[in-house]
Design an enzyme around this catalytic site. Structure first.
Site, PDB file in Angstrom:
ATOM      1  N   GLU A 280       0.820  -1.206   0.000  1.00  0.00           N
ATOM      2  CA  GLU A 280       0.000   0.000   0.000  1.00  0.00           C
ATOM      3  C   GLU A 280       0.856   1.260   0.000  1.00  0.00           C
ATOM      4  O   GLU A 280       0.598   2.198  -0.755  1.00  0.00           O
ATOM      5  CB  GLU A 280      -0.917   0.017   1.235  1.00  0.00           C
TER       6      GLU A 280
ATOM      7  N   CYS B  61       0.311   1.557   7.118  1.00  0.00           N
ATOM      8  CA  CYS B  61      -0.275   1.877   5.814  1.00  0.00           C
ATOM      9  C   CYS B  61      -1.540   2.702   5.975  1.00  0.00           C
ATOM     10  O   CYS B  61      -1.790   3.620   5.190  1.00  0.00           O
ATOM     11  CB  CYS B  61      -0.557   0.598   5.033  1.00  0.00           C
TER      12      CYS B  61
END
Length: 160
Positions: A75, A115
């Site tokens: 991510e 993330c």
């Protein structure tokens, strides 16, 4: 003392086939890039496909390192690439898929905390929610209409 309740609303698709066609394509791209991840230590592969407002799709996968803190999740790999190469183009949606080489992963796998915080920064920067779809290797797909559903108490620049 006062107690507060925080709620998150997520949508769950029973199968990949229930997703809108453009999201199915985005998820296919996350699966394709997932299978190219460099994960020799965890054997846990993650792929991210990000749809930008201009129609571009940015891909990322996890990149591990023997010195564990030096690796990077899929991510963040993708969103940092998008931020570096398309700094003024909003992120519309993210499709995330995860796969273990040790067992069949059927549980939808959300982004890790680091993330989530990185995605939150971009959501705040563009002042528009980022839709996030996530799944395991197969099975159900979860949709969050905003990162704030996954990280309701976001640390942002209002604290600085």
């Amino acid at each position: 003392m006062k107690e507060i309740e925080i709620k998150s609303v997520l949508q769950v698709y029973d199968s990949f086939d229930e997703l809108p066609e453009n999201i199915q394509e985005l998820m296919h791209q996350s699966m394709m890039i997932r299978d190219k991840a460099y994960a020799p230590y965890s054997e846990f592969l993650v792929g991210a496909a990000i749809l930008l407002e201009n129609g571009e799709v940015v891909l990322g996968n996890n990149q591990e390192n023997a010195c564990y803190p030096s690796g990077l999740c899929a991510e963040r790999t993708a969103i940092y690439y998008a931020g570096a190469n398309y700094p003024d183009v909003p992120v519309v949606a993210m499709a995330l898929s995860a796969k273990s080489l040790k067992y069949k992963l059927i549980t939808p796998t959300p982004p890790c905390g680091a993330c989530r915080q990185a995605i939150a920064e971009y959501e705040q920067k563009q002042d528009n929610p980022i839709i996030i779809y996530f799944m395991g290797e197969t099975g159900k797909v979860v949709k969050s209409s905003s990162l704030s559903n996954l990280l309701p108490l976001i640390f942002d620049n209002s604290y600085l």
